[in-house]
Design a protein around this motif. Structure first.
Motif, PDB file in Angstrom:
ATOM      1  N   LEU A  22      53.220  40.806  56.846  1.00 43.42           N
ATOM      2  CA  LEU A  22      53.670  39.105  55.498  1.00 43.42           C
ATOM      3  C   LEU A  22      55.784  39.596  55.355  1.00 43.42           C
ATOM      4  O   LEU A  22      56.234  40.600  55.365  1.00 43.42           O
ATOM      5  N   ARG A  23      55.593  38.608  54.638  1.00 48.46           N
ATOM      6  CA  ARG A  23      56.953  38.807  53.658  1.00 48.46           C
ATOM      7  C   ARG A  23      57.149  37.747  52.400  1.00 48.46           C
ATOM      8  O   ARG A  23      56.117  36.749  52.573  1.00 48.46           O
ATOM      9  N   PRO A  24      57.715  38.608  51.029  1.00 42.98           N
ATOM     10  CA  PRO A  24      57.543  38.215  50.413  1.00 42.98           C
ATOM     11  C   PRO A  24      58.188  36.516  49.953  1.00 42.98           C
ATOM     12  O   PRO A  24      58.992  36.235  50.650  1.00 42.98           O
ATOM     13  N   PRO A  25      58.043  36.377  49.092  1.00 42.42           N
ATOM     14  CA  PRO A  25      58.650  34.578  48.749  1.00 42.42           C
ATOM     15  C   PRO A  25      59.753  35.200  48.650  1.00 42.42           C
ATOM     16  O   PRO A  25      60.039  35.572  47.756  1.00 42.42           O
ATOM     17  N   GLY A  26      60.466  34.140  48.963  1.00 44.10           N
ATOM     18  CA  GLY A  26      61.857  33.636  48.697  1.00 44.10           C
ATOM     19  C   GLY A  26      62.922  35.084  49.187  1.00 44.10           C
ATOM     20  O   GLY A  26      64.545  35.205  48.711  1.00 44.10           O
ATOM     21  N   CYS A  27      62.446  35.287  50.580  1.00 48.53           N
ATOM     22  CA  CYS A  27      62.714  36.961  51.148  1.00 48.53           C
ATOM     23  C   CYS A  27      62.103  38.283  51.005  1.00 48.53           C
ATOM     24  O   CYS A  27      61.954  37.804  49.727  1.00 48.53           O
ATOM     25  N   GLY A  28      62.990  39.390  51.339  1.00 52.71           N
ATOM     26  CA  GLY A  28      62.761  40.793  50.886  1.00 52.71           C
ATOM     27  C   GLY A  28      61.998  40.578  52.839  1.00 52.71           C
ATOM     28  O   GLY A  28      61.903  40.434  53.224  1.00 52.71           O
ATOM     29  N   ARG A  29      61.889  42.597  52.224  1.00 58.97           N
ATOM     30  CA  ARG A  29      61.335  43.170  53.270  1.00 58.97           C
ATOM     31  C   ARG A  29      60.060  42.482  53.545  1.00 58.97           C
ATOM     32  O   ARG A  29      59.038  42.695  53.069  1.00 58.97           O
ATOM     33  N   GLU A  30      60.577  42.865  54.759  1.00 58.33           N
ATOM     34  CA  GLU A  30      58.229  42.297  55.545  1.00 58.33           C
ATOM     35  C   GLU A  30      57.865  43.638  55.282  1.00 58.33           C
ATOM     36  O   GLU A  30      57.863  44.748  55.328  1.00 58.33           O
ATOM     37  N   TRP A  31      56.576  43.331  55.606  1.00 56.98           N
ATOM     38  CA  TRP A  31      55.093  44.711  55.510  1.00 56.98           C
ATOM     39  C   TRP A  31      54.228  44.769  56.454  1.00 56.98           C
ATOM     40  O   TRP A  31      54.093  43.060  56.583  1.00 56.98           O
ATOM     41  N   ASP A  32      53.855  45.160  56.619  1.00 56.30           N
ATOM     42  CA  ASP A  32      52.882  45.235  57.556  1.00 56.30           C
ATOM     43  C   ASP A  32      51.268  45.579  57.196  1.00 56.30           C
ATOM     44  O   ASP A  32      51.207  46.640  56.060  1.00 56.30           O
ATOM     45  N   CYS A  33      50.637  44.313  57.589  1.00 56.80           N
ATOM     46  CA  CYS A  33      49.245  44.778  56.710  1.00 56.80           C
ATOM     47  C   CYS A  33      48.495  44.173  57.183  1.00 56.80           C
ATOM     48  O   CYS A  33      48.154  43.385  58.559  1.00 56.80           O
ATOM     49  N   ARG A  50      55.529  29.836  44.609  1.00 54.87           N
ATOM     50  CA  ARG A  50      56.600  28.624  45.267  1.00 54.87           C
ATOM     51  C   ARG A  50      57.933  28.826  44.171  1.00 54.87           C
ATOM     52  O   ARG A  50      58.838  28.622  44.254  1.00 54.87           O
ATOM     53  N   VAL A  51      57.983  28.327  42.344  1.00 53.48           N
ATOM     54  CA  VAL A  51      57.954  28.405  41.460  1.00 53.48           C
ATOM     55  C   VAL A  51      59.794  29.734  41.672  1.00 53.48           C
ATOM     56  O   VAL A  51      60.778  29.075  41.093  1.00 53.48           O
ATOM     57  N   ARG A  52      59.048  30.248  40.758  1.00 52.87           N
ATOM     58  CA  ARG A  52      59.879  32.279  41.913  1.00 52.87           C
ATOM     59  C   ARG A  52      61.055  32.087  42.799  1.00 52.87           C
ATOM     60  O   ARG A  52      62.223  32.223  42.512  1.00 52.87           O
ATOM     61  N   GLU A  53      60.614  31.192  43.684  1.00 52.06           N
ATOM     62  CA  GLU A  53      61.094  31.011  45.333  1.00 52.06           C
ATOM     63  C   GLU A  53      62.540  29.630  44.891  1.00 52.06           C
ATOM     64  O   GLU A  53      63.206  30.765  44.880  1.00 52.06           O
ATOM     65  N   ARG A  54      61.833  29.269  44.464  1.00 51.73           N
ATOM     66  CA  ARG A  54      63.154  28.121  43.905  1.00 51.73           C
ATOM     67  C   ARG A  54      64.089  28.100  42.954  1.00 51.73           C
ATOM     68  O   ARG A  54      65.520  28.109  42.986  1.00 51.73           O
ATOM     69  N   ASN A  55      63.642  29.031  41.838  1.00 52.44           N
ATOM     70  CA  ASN A  55      64.217  29.407  40.988  1.00 52.44           C
ATOM     71  C   ASN A  55      65.599  30.157  41.359  1.00 52.44           C
ATOM     72  O   ASN A  55      66.741  30.465  40.742  1.00 52.44           O
ATOM     73  N   ARG A  56      65.200  31.511  42.905  1.00 56.55           N
ATOM     74  CA  ARG A  56      65.722  32.777  42.489  1.00 56.55           C
ATOM     75  C   ARG A  56      66.983  31.528  43.884  1.00 56.55           C
ATOM     76  O   ARG A  56      68.363  31.895  43.331  1.00 56.55           O
ATOM     77  N   GLU A  57      66.637  30.386  44.579  1.00 61.30           N
ATOM     78  CA  GLU A  57      67.428  29.789  44.844  1.00 61.30           C
ATOM     79  C   GLU A  57      68.563  29.288  44.287  1.00 61.30           C
ATOM     80  O   GLU A  57      69.623  28.925  44.677  1.00 61.30           O
ATOM     81  N   GLY A  58      68.456  28.711  43.446  1.00 58.94           N
ATOM     82  CA  GLY A  58      69.415  28.131  42.241  1.00 58.94           C
ATOM     83  C   GLY A  58      70.146  29.381  41.621  1.00 58.94           C
ATOM     84  O   GLY A  58      71.273  28.431  41.223  1.00 58.94           O
ATOM     85  N   ARG A  59      70.077  29.919  42.056  1.00 60.74           N
ATOM     86  CA  ARG A  59      70.974  31.372  40.998  1.00 60.74           C
ATOM     87  C   ARG A  59      71.869  31.952  42.466  1.00 60.74           C
ATOM     88  O   ARG A  59      72.600  32.660  42.122  1.00 60.74           O
ATOM     89  N   LEU A  60      72.020  31.252  43.410  1.00 61.80           N
ATOM     90  CA  LEU A  60      72.396  31.975  44.628  1.00 61.80           C
ATOM     91  C   LEU A  60      73.921  31.257  44.753  1.00 61.80           C
ATOM     92  O   LEU A  60      73.899  30.121  44.587  1.00 61.80           O
ATOM     93  N   PRO A  61      74.681  32.035  44.578  1.00 59.51           N
ATOM     94  CA  PRO A  61      76.242  31.210  44.487  1.00 59.51           C
ATOM     95  C   PRO A  61      76.046  30.342  45.967  1.00 59.51           C
ATOM     96  O   PRO A  61      75.709  30.667  46.995  1.00 59.51           O
TER      97      PRO A  61
END
Length: 61
Positions: A22-33, A50-61
């Motif tokens: 699994l990978r958290p929305p918007g990037c991050g380190r995968e983990w096994d489950c 999904r909203v958190r992911e979109r907000n994070r994308e909007g803050r990227l340079p």
């Protein structure tokens, strides 16, 4: 999906041996489950992730 062991939401990326990766929305380190610890994420949780992911994308340079 939700990792029922700790409540983290993740996108299924694949399988590695007996585990689902699994990978958290918007990037991050995968983990096994373990597959028996997965449950579908409720629609409200998916929408919030999904909203958190979109907000994070909007803050990227």
């Amino acid at each position: 999906m939700v990792d029922a062991r700790d409540g983290r939401i993740g996108r299924v990326m694949g399988r590695e041996g007996p585990y689902v990766q699994l990978r958290p929305p918007g990037c991050g380190r995968e983990w096994d489950c373990p597959p028996d610890a997965l449950r579908p994420a409720p629609p409200g949780e998916v929408l919030r992730a999904r909203v958190r992911e979109r907000n994070r994308e909007g803050r990227l340079p």
